[in-house]
Design a protein around this motif. Structure first.
Motif, PDB file in Angstrom:
ATOM      1  N   ILE A  64       0.837  -1.201   0.000  1.00 38.91           N
ATOM      2  CA  ILE A  64       0.000   0.000   0.000  1.00 38.91           C
ATOM      3  C   ILE A  64       0.873   1.253   0.000  1.00 38.91           C
ATOM      4  O   ILE A  64       1.878   1.335   0.701  1.00 38.91           O
ATOM      5  CB  ILE A  64      -0.978   0.018   1.205  1.00 38.91           C
ATOM      6  CG1 ILE A  64      -1.949   1.193   1.071  1.00 38.91           C
ATOM      7  CG2 ILE A  64      -0.229   0.044   2.533  1.00 38.91           C
ATOM      8  CD1 ILE A  64      -3.094   1.159   2.071  1.00 38.91           C
ATOM      9  N   VAL A  65       0.500   2.221  -0.828  1.00 40.14           N
ATOM     10  CA  VAL A  65       1.241   3.489  -0.893  1.00 40.14           C
ATOM     11  C   VAL A  65       0.337   4.686  -0.602  1.00 40.14           C
ATOM     12  O   VAL A  65       0.824   5.787  -0.340  1.00 40.14           O
ATOM     13  CB  VAL A  65       1.909   3.691  -2.267  1.00 40.14           C
ATOM     14  CG1 VAL A  65       2.965   2.626  -2.501  1.00 40.14           C
ATOM     15  CG2 VAL A  65       0.878   3.692  -3.392  1.00 40.14           C
ATOM     16  N   ASN A  76     -13.234   5.111  -3.292  1.00 45.43           N
ATOM     17  CA  ASN A  76     -12.781   5.161  -1.901  1.00 45.43           C
ATOM     18  C   ASN A  76     -11.961   3.891  -1.644  1.00 45.43           C
ATOM     19  O   ASN A  76     -12.433   2.946  -1.036  1.00 45.43           O
ATOM     20  CB  ASN A  76     -13.989   5.244  -0.957  1.00 45.43           C
ATOM     21  CG  ASN A  76     -13.591   5.389   0.501  1.00 45.43           C
ATOM     22  OD1 ASN A  76     -12.507   5.888   0.802  1.00 45.43           O
ATOM     23  ND2 ASN A  76     -14.446   4.941   1.398  1.00 45.43           N
ATOM     24  N   TYR A  77     -10.724   3.898  -2.140  1.00 48.27           N
ATOM     25  CA  TYR A  77      -9.948   2.663  -2.177  1.00 48.27           C
ATOM     26  C   TYR A  77      -8.475   2.876  -1.811  1.00 48.27           C
ATOM     27  O   TYR A  77      -7.926   3.965  -2.010  1.00 48.27           O
ATOM     28  CB  TYR A  77      -9.978   2.072  -3.595  1.00 48.27           C
ATOM     29  CG  TYR A  77     -11.340   1.635  -4.052  1.00 48.27           C
ATOM     30  CD1 TYR A  77     -11.894   0.426  -3.632  1.00 48.27           C
ATOM     31  CD2 TYR A  77     -12.082   2.426  -4.925  1.00 48.27           C
ATOM     32  CE1 TYR A  77     -13.148   0.022  -4.066  1.00 48.27           C
ATOM     33  CE2 TYR A  77     -13.343   2.029  -5.365  1.00 48.27           C
ATOM     34  CZ  TYR A  77     -13.860   0.825  -4.930  1.00 48.27           C
ATOM     35  OH  TYR A  77     -15.111   0.425  -5.359  1.00 48.27           O
ATOM     36  N   PRO A  78      -7.848   1.796  -1.339  1.00 53.20           N
ATOM     37  CA  PRO A  78      -6.399   1.840  -1.138  1.00 53.20           C
ATOM     38  C   PRO A  78      -5.690   1.828  -2.488  1.00 53.20           C
ATOM     39  O   PRO A  78      -6.228   1.321  -3.477  1.00 53.20           O
ATOM     40  CB  PRO A  78      -6.115   0.555  -0.350  1.00 53.20           C
ATOM     41  CG  PRO A  78      -7.220  -0.383  -0.737  1.00 53.20           C
ATOM     42  CD  PRO A  78      -8.424   0.494  -0.947  1.00 53.20           C
ATOM     43  N   VAL A  79      -4.502   2.403  -2.518  1.00 45.55           N
ATOM     44  CA  VAL A  79      -3.677   2.402  -3.720  1.00 45.55           C
ATOM     45  C   VAL A  79      -2.419   1.592  -3.416  1.00 45.55           C
ATOM     46  O   VAL A  79      -1.752   1.840  -2.410  1.00 45.55           O
ATOM     47  CB  VAL A  79      -3.284   3.833  -4.144  1.00 45.55           C
ATOM     48  CG1 VAL A  79      -2.430   3.805  -5.418  1.00 45.55           C
ATOM     49  CG2 VAL A  79      -4.526   4.692  -4.345  1.00 45.55           C
ATOM     50  N   CYS A 102      -6.991  -4.211  -8.023  1.00 47.28           N
ATOM     51  CA  CYS A 102      -6.731  -3.093  -7.103  1.00 47.28           C
ATOM     52  C   CYS A 102      -6.602  -1.797  -7.885  1.00 47.28           C
ATOM     53  O   CYS A 102      -6.376  -1.804  -9.089  1.00 47.28           O
ATOM     54  CB  CYS A 102      -5.412  -3.318  -6.358  1.00 47.28           C
ATOM     55  SG  CYS A 102      -5.529  -4.222  -4.821  1.00 47.28           S
ATOM     56  N   ILE A 103      -6.703  -0.697  -7.167  1.00 43.91           N
ATOM     57  CA  ILE A 103      -6.273   0.588  -7.699  1.00 43.91           C
ATOM     58  C   ILE A 103      -4.757   0.607  -7.501  1.00 43.91           C
ATOM     59  O   ILE A 103      -4.276   0.375  -6.387  1.00 43.91           O
ATOM     60  CB  ILE A 103      -6.918   1.759  -6.940  1.00 43.91           C
ATOM     61  CG1 ILE A 103      -8.449   1.649  -6.957  1.00 43.91           C
ATOM     62  CG2 ILE A 103      -6.447   3.088  -7.524  1.00 43.91           C
ATOM     63  CD1 ILE A 103      -9.080   1.629  -8.322  1.00 43.91           C
ATOM     64  N   ILE A 149      -9.916  15.407  -6.202  1.00 47.19           N
ATOM     65  CA  ILE A 149      -9.512  14.036  -5.904  1.00 47.19           C
ATOM     66  C   ILE A 149      -8.600  14.103  -4.693  1.00 47.19           C
ATOM     67  O   ILE A 149      -7.584  14.817  -4.718  1.00 47.19           O
ATOM     68  CB  ILE A 149      -8.784  13.391  -7.095  1.00 47.19           C
ATOM     69  CG1 ILE A 149      -9.745  13.260  -8.285  1.00 47.19           C
ATOM     70  CG2 ILE A 149      -8.208  12.028  -6.709  1.00 47.19           C
ATOM     71  CD1 ILE A 149      -9.080  12.739  -9.553  1.00 47.19           C
ATOM     72  N   LEU A 150      -8.971  13.405  -3.639  1.00 50.16           N
ATOM     73  CA  LEU A 150      -8.163  13.385  -2.430  1.00 50.16           C
ATOM     74  C   LEU A 150      -7.281  12.140  -2.453  1.00 50.16           C
ATOM     75  O   LEU A 150      -7.769  11.019  -2.570  1.00 50.16           O
ATOM     76  CB  LEU A 150      -9.044  13.375  -1.187  1.00 50.16           C
ATOM     77  CG  LEU A 150      -9.951  14.600  -1.012  1.00 50.16           C
ATOM     78  CD1 LEU A 150     -10.827  14.443   0.219  1.00 50.16           C
ATOM     79  CD2 LEU A 150      -9.117  15.877  -0.898  1.00 50.16           C
ATOM     80  N   LEU A 151      -5.989  12.360  -2.352  1.00 51.38           N
ATOM     81  CA  LEU A 151      -5.030  11.263  -2.363  1.00 51.38           C
ATOM     82  C   LEU A 151      -4.232  11.324  -1.062  1.00 51.38           C
ATOM     83  O   LEU A 151      -3.409  12.217  -0.860  1.00 51.38           O
ATOM     84  CB  LEU A 151      -4.109  11.389  -3.579  1.00 51.38           C
ATOM     85  CG  LEU A 151      -3.101  10.278  -3.815  1.00 51.38           C
ATOM     86  CD1 LEU A 151      -3.786   8.913  -3.893  1.00 51.38           C
ATOM     87  CD2 LEU A 151      -2.312  10.540  -5.094  1.00 51.38           C
ATOM     88  N   TYR A 152      -4.518  10.373  -0.196  1.00 58.07           N
ATOM     89  CA  TYR A 152      -3.875  10.320   1.116  1.00 58.07           C
ATOM     90  C   TYR A 152      -2.647   9.409   1.073  1.00 58.07           C
ATOM     91  O   TYR A 152      -2.672   8.360   0.433  1.00 58.07           O
ATOM     92  CB  TYR A 152      -4.837   9.777   2.168  1.00 58.07           C
ATOM     93  CG  TYR A 152      -6.138  10.529   2.293  1.00 58.07           C
ATOM     94  CD1 TYR A 152      -6.257  11.632   3.131  1.00 58.07           C
ATOM     95  CD2 TYR A 152      -7.266  10.126   1.574  1.00 58.07           C
ATOM     96  CE1 TYR A 152      -7.459  12.320   3.255  1.00 58.07           C
ATOM     97  CE2 TYR A 152      -8.469  10.805   1.688  1.00 58.07           C
ATOM     98  CZ  TYR A 152      -8.562  11.901   2.523  1.00 58.07           C
ATOM     99  OH  TYR A 152      -9.760  12.573   2.648  1.00 58.07           O
TER     100      TYR A 152
END
Length: 232
Positions: A64-65, A76-79, A102-103, A149-152
């Motif tokens: 996961i990154v 609303n997914y893990p990358v 996966c994304i 787009i929110l990228l955490y």
């Protein structure tokens, strides 16, 4: 003659039943896979309700990154980042087979997004509306203007605003790095010229990283929806 006709009709009937059973089985399998995919990510999403539990998520999958989210969509997914761009094409976050996969971050990008000149993120356009299916909303009306787009990531949160959105044939030549600022600026201007959505920001700081979020589109053969973004 009548017996021959009856035999032919019986054979055709059996063939039709066989075809119906085959396609029925395929539909059932896809439904089963879609439900499994939905259940998998619904459980994973529970680890973000009170803030993203990076420690828990990394124990499940150390690849996961980040985490990507867009209000007004199902995104609303893990990358994750695999060894190649095929690693997570049909592998879910639990590292089990799933058509939805996966994304995932382009395998040539750095997992620390601050070190990237061009961050590219891919995801399937699932017909049940999951994964990156809702990315096409950015091509309608004022959605791209009103939604970020929110990228955490464990280090920071990126607030990304689209500066170019369009659909075209798959582009396998998107650069990850640039030789200098001029080359990067020229590339950004090329993306802006492709933009098909009016009234969105048409600026991107060539001194900062750019982001591309992409998924399949069904307007034509091997089409993709591209949403190119810059930090707000």
């Amino acid at each position: 003659m009548k017996k021959l006709v009856r035999l032919i009709l019986d054979v055709l009937l059996i063939a039709c039943i066989g075809i119906a059973l085959y396609f029925g089985y395929q539909v059932y399998q896809r439904y089963k896979e879609d439900k499994q995919n939905h259940d998998t990510y619904q459980k994973i999403q529970s680890y973000t309700k009170k803030g993203i539990n990076w420690e828990k998520l990394k124990k499940i999958n150390p690849d996961i990154v980040g985490w990507i989210k867009v209000k007004g969509t199902k995104i609303n997914y893990p990358v994750v980042k695999g060894k190649t761009n095929r690693t997570y094409l049909h592998t879910d976050f639990n590292k089990k087979y799933s058509y939805g996969g996966c994304i995932f971050l382009d395998s040539h990008d750095h997992k620390d997004l601050d070190k990237n000149q061009h961050t590219i993120i891919y995801g399937h356009h699932m017909r049940n509306g999951s994964m990156f299916a809702d990315l096409v909303k950015f091509r309608k009306g004022n959605f791209a203007k009103k939604h970020q787009i929110l990228l955490y990531t464990p280090k920071k949160t990126y607030h990304l605003q689209a500066f170019s959105v369009y659909a075209k044939n798959a582009d396998s030549t998107m650069p990850i790095t640039f030789t200098d600022d001029t080359e990067k600026k020229d590339y950004i201007m090329r993306l802006i010229r492709r933009n098909g959505i009016p009234n969105i920001s048409k600026q991107a700081d060539d001194k900062k990283s750019i982001f591309t979020i992409t998924t399949c589109s069904y307007e034509g053969n091997d089409y993709r929806t591209y949403v190119h973004c810059a930090e707000k």
